[in-house]
Write a protein that holds these residues in place. Structure first.
Motif, PDB file in Angstrom:
ATOM      1  N   ILE A   1       0.873  -1.178   0.000  1.00 28.77           N
ATOM      2  CA  ILE A   1       0.000   0.000   0.000  1.00 28.77           C
ATOM      3  C   ILE A   1       0.903   1.219   0.000  1.00 28.77           C
ATOM      4  O   ILE A   1       1.853   1.298   0.797  1.00 28.77           O
ATOM      5  N   ALA A   2       0.625   2.159  -0.881  1.00 28.77           N
ATOM      6  CA  ALA A   2       1.404   3.402  -0.916  1.00 28.77           C
ATOM      7  C   ALA A   2       0.492   4.576  -0.625  1.00 28.77           C
ATOM      8  O   ALA A   2      -0.517   4.768  -1.311  1.00 28.77           O
ATOM      9  N   ARG A   3       0.854   5.337   0.382  1.00 23.65           N
ATOM     10  CA  ARG A   3       0.114   6.548   0.755  1.00 23.65           C
ATOM     11  C   ARG A   3       0.839   7.749   0.170  1.00 23.65           C
ATOM     12  O   ARG A   3       2.001   8.001   0.492  1.00 23.65           O
ATOM     13  N   ALA A   4       0.159   8.481  -0.716  1.00 23.50           N
ATOM     14  CA  ALA A   4       0.753   9.687  -1.304  1.00 23.50           C
ATOM     15  C   ALA A   4       0.624  10.826  -0.297  1.00 23.50           C
ATOM     16  O   ALA A   4      -0.203  11.713  -0.417  1.00 23.50           O
ATOM     17  N   GLY A   5       1.454  10.775   0.712  1.00 19.48           N
ATOM     18  CA  GLY A   5       1.447  11.717   1.820  1.00 19.48           C
ATOM     19  C   GLY A   5       2.236  11.117   2.963  1.00 19.48           C
ATOM     20  O   GLY A   5       2.713   9.973   2.874  1.00 19.48           O
ATOM     21  N   ALA A   6       2.366  11.856   4.048  1.00 21.45           N
ATOM     22  CA  ALA A   6       3.203  11.388   5.153  1.00 21.45           C
ATOM     23  C   ALA A   6       2.435  10.551   6.164  1.00 21.45           C
ATOM     24  O   ALA A   6       2.904   9.510   6.620  1.00 21.45           O
ATOM     25  N   GLY A   7       1.222  10.993   6.540  1.00 18.14           N
ATOM     26  CA  GLY A   7       0.474  10.300   7.582  1.00 18.14           C
ATOM     27  C   GLY A   7      -0.158   9.016   7.091  1.00 18.14           C
ATOM     28  O   GLY A   7      -0.638   8.932   5.952  1.00 18.14           O
ATOM     29  N   VAL A   8      -0.168   7.988   7.935  1.00 13.81           N
ATOM     30  CA  VAL A   8      -0.758   6.705   7.565  1.00 13.81           C
ATOM     31  C   VAL A   8      -1.827   6.276   8.574  1.00 13.81           C
ATOM     32  O   VAL A   8      -2.112   5.081   8.706  1.00 13.81           O
ATOM     33  N   ASN A   9      -2.413   7.248   9.279  1.00 12.21           N
ATOM     34  CA  ASN A   9      -3.447   6.911  10.259  1.00 12.21           C
ATOM     35  C   ASN A   9      -4.749   6.472   9.586  1.00 12.21           C
ATOM     36  O   ASN A   9      -5.684   6.048  10.264  1.00 12.21           O
ATOM     37  N   ASN A  10      -4.815   6.541   8.256  1.00 10.02           N
ATOM     38  CA  ASN A  10      -5.979   6.037   7.507  1.00 10.02           C
ATOM     39  C   ASN A  10      -5.748   4.611   6.998  1.00 10.02           C
ATOM     40  O   ASN A  10      -6.546   4.092   6.219  1.00 10.02           O
ATOM     41  N   ILE A  11      -4.669   3.974   7.448  1.00  9.37           N
ATOM     42  CA  ILE A  11      -4.315   2.624   6.998  1.00  9.37           C
ATOM     43  C   ILE A  11      -4.153   1.725   8.222  1.00  9.37           C
ATOM     44  O   ILE A  11      -3.486   2.116   9.186  1.00  9.37           O
TER      45      ILE A  11
END
Length: 389
Positions: free
Chosen positions: A54-64
């Motif tokens: 999974i790649a998050r285009a952003g810094a925060g990963v609290n949605n994963i």
């Protein structure tokens, strides 16, 4: 062919990194090899059995659901620093708005509609004293969190003539290199708070930072300080902050996270989560996320993962075996024994671990059979196995 499922609107700069010969990208894919998203909130039901990354285009990963991803062997990437300049610039705006009542001045002039030139000039001269403030030069900025964004903010403030104090108990070597030697290091949060005229927060939303600006922290603030939060909503206890504003302990709260209790206050400035909302930041984040996914899917290399170790190995053969496992002894040696039993030679290899996860890259001379791959999957503590040919 790898299948990439997208959520949100991903910049074309990022999508165009994927070759159409090797990747299919769409929002309707059901069984994806990887997910590419921005702020969309994933649930465990989104983690299909074949998902690899999974790649998050952003810094925060609290949605994963990162913990569940680790248990399933799914690598979670983010893009630290890709949006740092955008956030740095909005912090500059926040500092300027917190130092002088520019918003009030703009509204004051807007209400002059209908006056003739002479009356307008007279009213402007008479009313401007209500919007005076201070200069940033010579003031002290406390930067909590000195990662990619915090370091840029700290260096920028120095160029504005501010004294800068930083605090980050988890400061990495890479971040330290980015940071000017003129940034003073605070021993603890309380020391930073009681010396700062402005405090800006740049820490991730994790359990350790939840409500870090609470009643106890508020007691340490220099009276009349301004607090900026463009990091994450959960790191600030709004009950404590509003009480501090009411008491005059805090002069201003400037944030990127609207909340009902803040609306209508003259001592707050609230943005609609604009921190990284620039075309450049969206392009940079999408491109970095895409390239990290491509290198992982095509080569097994990992960079900027929040749950797996960073690891990179140049390809030395046409057959690459990767596997992750629980970080316990003998797993790698058991896998190597299985390869040796089949007379498969390992040309190059690399093993790294992070917390409870270990990850291995092995370049081998010949393709392993499906039976051998199944045997490796059955090795105790192995989570998943990939053959990259």
């Amino acid at each position: 062919m790898f299948f990439i499922k997208t959520f949100n609107k991903i910049s074309n700069n990022g999508l165009n990194c994927f070759s159409r010969e090797s990747f299919e990208i769409a929002s309707e894919i059901n069984h994806a090899d990887a997910l590419l998203l921005r702020s969309h909130k994933l649930t465990e039901s989104d983690l299909n059995g074949g998902l690899k990354a999974i790649a998050r285009a952003g810094a925060g990963v609290n949605n994963i659901p990162v913990q569940r991803c680790s248990e399933q062997g799914v690598v979670v990437f983010n893009t630290p620093g890709a949006n740092a300049n955008a956030v740095k610039e909005i912090i500059l705006a926040g500092l300027l708005l917190g130092a002088r009542d520019l918003v009030g001045g703009l509204q004051f002039v807007k209400n002059m509609n209908g006056l003739n030139d002479a009356d307008m000039q007279a009213q402007a001269e008479q009313g401007k004293k209500e919007f005076s403030g201070c200069e940033l030069q010579g003031k002290t900025l406390g930067v909590v969190g000195l990662g990619a964004i915090g370091a840029q903010v700290a260096n920028m403030a120095l160029e504005l003539g501010m004294r800068v104090i930083g605090y980050d108990p988890a400061l990495s070597v890479e971040s330290a290199w980015r940071l000017s030697s003129r940034v003073e290091k605070a021993e603890n949060l309380a020391s930073l708070l009681n010396k700062s005229d402005f405090v800006t927060l740049h820490v991730p939303a994790i359990e350790a930072t939840k409500g870090m600006i609470n009643n106890d922290a508020i007691k340490q603030f220099r009276e009349g300080a301004a607090l900026l939060n463009f990091a994450r909503e959960s790191i600030v206890d709004l009950v404590a902050v509003t009480a501090a504003l009411n008491a005059g302990v805090l002069r201003k709260y400037i944030t990127d996270f609207p909340a009902p209790e803040l609306i209508g206050r003259d001592d707050t400035l609230i943005f609609p989560h604009l921190g990284a909302s620039t075309q450049e930041a969206e392009d940079n984040c999408a491109t970095m996320a895409a390239n990290q996914l491509i290198d992982f899917l095509m080569n097994g290399n990992i960079k900027n993962s929040v749950n797996f170790p960073s690891i990179y190995l140049e390809r030395s053969t046409g057959y690459r075996l990767t596997f992750c496992n629980e970080n316990v002894p003998k797993v790698l040696s058991n896998v190597l024994s299985l390869l040796a039993d089949r007379n498969i030679n390992v040309i190059d290899m690399l093993n790294k671990s992070r917390d409870q996860i270990a990850y291995n890259i092995l370049d081998i001379e010949e393709a392993p059979s499906e039976d051998l791959l199944d045997e490796i999957r059955q090795v105790q503590h192995v989570i998943n196995v990939r053959l990259i040919a």
